[in-house]
Design a protein around this motif. Structure first.
Motif, PDB file in Angstrom:
ATOM      1  N   TYR A   4     -24.046-109.880-114.194  1.00  0.00           N
ATOM      2  CA  TYR A   4     -25.402-110.660-114.852  1.00  0.00           C
ATOM      3  C   TYR A   4     -26.096-111.918-114.271  1.00  0.00           C
ATOM      4  N   THR A   5     -26.919-112.672-114.483  1.00  0.00           N
ATOM      5  CA  THR A   5     -27.378-113.451-113.727  1.00  0.00           C
ATOM      6  C   THR A   5     -27.743-114.319-114.583  1.00  0.00           C
ATOM      7  N   ILE A   6     -27.760-115.964-114.130  1.00  0.00           N
ATOM      8  CA  ILE A   6     -28.144-117.175-115.025  1.00  0.00           C
ATOM      9  C   ILE A   6     -28.696-118.128-114.629  1.00  0.00           C
ATOM     10  N   GLY A   7     -29.761-118.486-115.003  1.00  0.00           N
ATOM     11  CA  GLY A   7     -30.292-120.066-114.280  1.00  0.00           C
ATOM     12  C   GLY A   7     -29.886-121.503-115.449  1.00  0.00           C
ATOM     13  N   PHE A   8     -29.504-122.346-115.422  1.00  0.00           N
ATOM     14  CA  PHE A   8     -29.507-123.520-116.295  1.00  0.00           C
ATOM     15  C   PHE A   8     -30.607-123.833-116.277  1.00  0.00           C
ATOM     16  N   THR A   9     -31.582-124.492-116.023  1.00  0.00           N
ATOM     17  CA  THR A   9     -33.011-124.889-116.049  1.00  0.00           C
ATOM     18  C   THR A   9     -33.440-124.585-117.450  1.00  0.00           C
ATOM     19  N   GLN A  10     -33.724-125.614-117.922  1.00  0.00           N
ATOM     20  CA  GLN A  10     -34.447-124.636-119.487  1.00  0.00           C
ATOM     21  C   GLN A  10     -33.792-124.414-120.641  1.00  0.00           C
ATOM     22  N   LYS A  11     -32.427-124.970-120.353  1.00  0.00           N
ATOM     23  CA  LYS A  11     -31.371-124.394-120.963  1.00  0.00           C
ATOM     24  C   LYS A  11     -30.277-125.861-121.522  1.00  0.00           C
ATOM     25  N   LYS A  12     -30.276-125.806-122.520  1.00  0.00           N
ATOM     26  CA  LYS A  12     -29.519-127.086-123.168  1.00  0.00           C
ATOM     27  C   LYS A  12     -27.601-126.391-123.396  1.00  0.00           C
ATOM     28  N   GLY A 111     -18.724-110.301-113.714  1.00  0.00           N
ATOM     29  CA  GLY A 111     -19.458-111.687-113.474  1.00  0.00           C
ATOM     30  C   GLY A 111     -20.684-111.921-113.753  1.00  0.00           C
ATOM     31  N   CYS A 112     -21.440-113.858-113.349  1.00  0.00           N
ATOM     32  CA  CYS A 112     -23.055-113.827-113.549  1.00  0.00           C
ATOM     33  C   CYS A 112     -23.237-114.522-112.651  1.00  0.00           C
ATOM     34  N   LEU A 113     -24.125-114.517-111.728  1.00  0.00           N
ATOM     35  CA  LEU A 113     -24.431-115.593-110.979  1.00  0.00           C
ATOM     36  C   LEU A 113     -25.214-116.780-110.834  1.00  0.00           C
ATOM     37  N   LEU A 114     -25.039-117.532-110.878  1.00  0.00           N
ATOM     38  CA  LEU A 114     -26.177-118.794-111.449  1.00  0.00           C
ATOM     39  C   LEU A 114     -26.475-119.765-110.747  1.00  0.00           C
ATOM     40  N   CYS A 115     -28.261-119.858-110.873  1.00  0.00           N
ATOM     41  CA  CYS A 115     -28.511-120.407-109.463  1.00  0.00           C
ATOM     42  C   CYS A 115     -29.623-121.108-110.545  1.00  0.00           C
ATOM     43  N   SER A 116     -30.593-122.302-109.926  1.00  0.00           N
ATOM     44  CA  SER A 116     -31.431-122.897-111.776  1.00  0.00           C
ATOM     45  C   SER A 116     -32.236-122.205-112.249  1.00  0.00           C
ATOM     46  N   HIS A 118     -35.161-121.153-113.734  1.00  0.00           N
ATOM     47  CA  HIS A 118     -34.653-120.405-115.364  1.00  0.00           C
ATOM     48  C   HIS A 118     -35.017-119.132-115.514  1.00  0.00           C
ATOM     49  N   GLU A 119     -35.557-118.023-114.767  1.00  0.00           N
ATOM     50  CA  GLU A 119     -36.206-116.445-115.232  1.00  0.00           C
ATOM     51  C   GLU A 119     -35.817-115.917-113.116  1.00  0.00           C
ATOM     52  N   PRO A 120     -35.026-115.141-113.870  1.00  0.00           N
ATOM     53  CA  PRO A 120     -35.267-114.731-111.505  1.00  0.00           C
ATOM     54  C   PRO A 120     -36.406-113.687-111.376  1.00  0.00           C
ATOM     55  N   HIS A 121     -37.148-113.360-111.568  1.00  0.00           N
ATOM     56  CA  HIS A 121     -38.337-113.036-110.715  1.00  0.00           C
ATOM     57  C   HIS A 121     -38.387-113.451-109.995  1.00  0.00           C
ATOM     58  N   PHE A 122     -38.218-114.991-109.594  1.00  0.00           N
ATOM     59  CA  PHE A 122     -38.939-115.434-108.110  1.00  0.00           C
ATOM     60  C   PHE A 122     -37.784-116.463-107.590  1.00  0.00           C
TER      61      PHE A 122
END
Length: 146
Positions: A4-12, A111-116, A118-122
């Motif tokens: 999985y991948t996830i970004g933390f911005t725009q998320k509570k 596992g889940c890759l984390l970055c900042s 919001h969306e994975p496209h860019f």
């Protein structure tokens, strides 16, 4: 293997940790260059590791070798290079680093890759998974959480 991948911005925090719990993530793999930024809020390294362990029983690993260099990242942020150029530079960097040989498969399995972003496209987290799928024997089935 599922990744999985996830970004933390725009998320509570509730939504962010809810995503991770819902998908039974084993390890959150932080692929940010800077994981202690004041802009990160609940996603600062030490706080994040605590919340992951206490709220979700998830391990935390920081792998800066899966992040772009400061020069590449800053050039893109300043619009000195296009996304395509950024992508090319980052793919070449991963090849130079031989990440397909250095990343432990057990970190990626559920596992889940984390970055900042919001969306994975860019975002480079998408490029990491695509690169690993092309260069390793791993068969990563990716789901982007956003």
């Amino acid at each position: 293997m599922d990744i999985y991948t996830i970004g933390f911005t725009q998320k509570k925090a509730e939504k962010f940790f809810g995503f991770l719990r819902t998908h039974d993530i084993k390890t959150l793999v932080d692929v940010r260059l800077n994981n202690v930024s004041q802009l990160s809020g609940f996603a600062k390294r030490d706080d994040l590791a605590f919340f992951l362990r206490e709220l979700c029983n998830i391990d935390y690993e920081h792998l800066p070798e899966l992040a772009p260099t400061k020069n590449i990242l800053n050039a893109y942020k300043k619009k000195e290079i296009s996304w395509q150029t950024y992508e090319d530079k980052f793919l070449n960097l991963m090849a130079q680093r031989n990440i397909e040989k250095s990343v432990a498969p057990q970190l990626l399995d559920n596992g889940c890759l984390l970055c900042s972003e919001h969306e994975p496209h860019f975002c480079h987290r998408r490029l990491v998974v695509e690169y690993l799928n092309e260069t390793s024997d791993l068969q990563l089935f990716v789901k982007h959480l956003y």
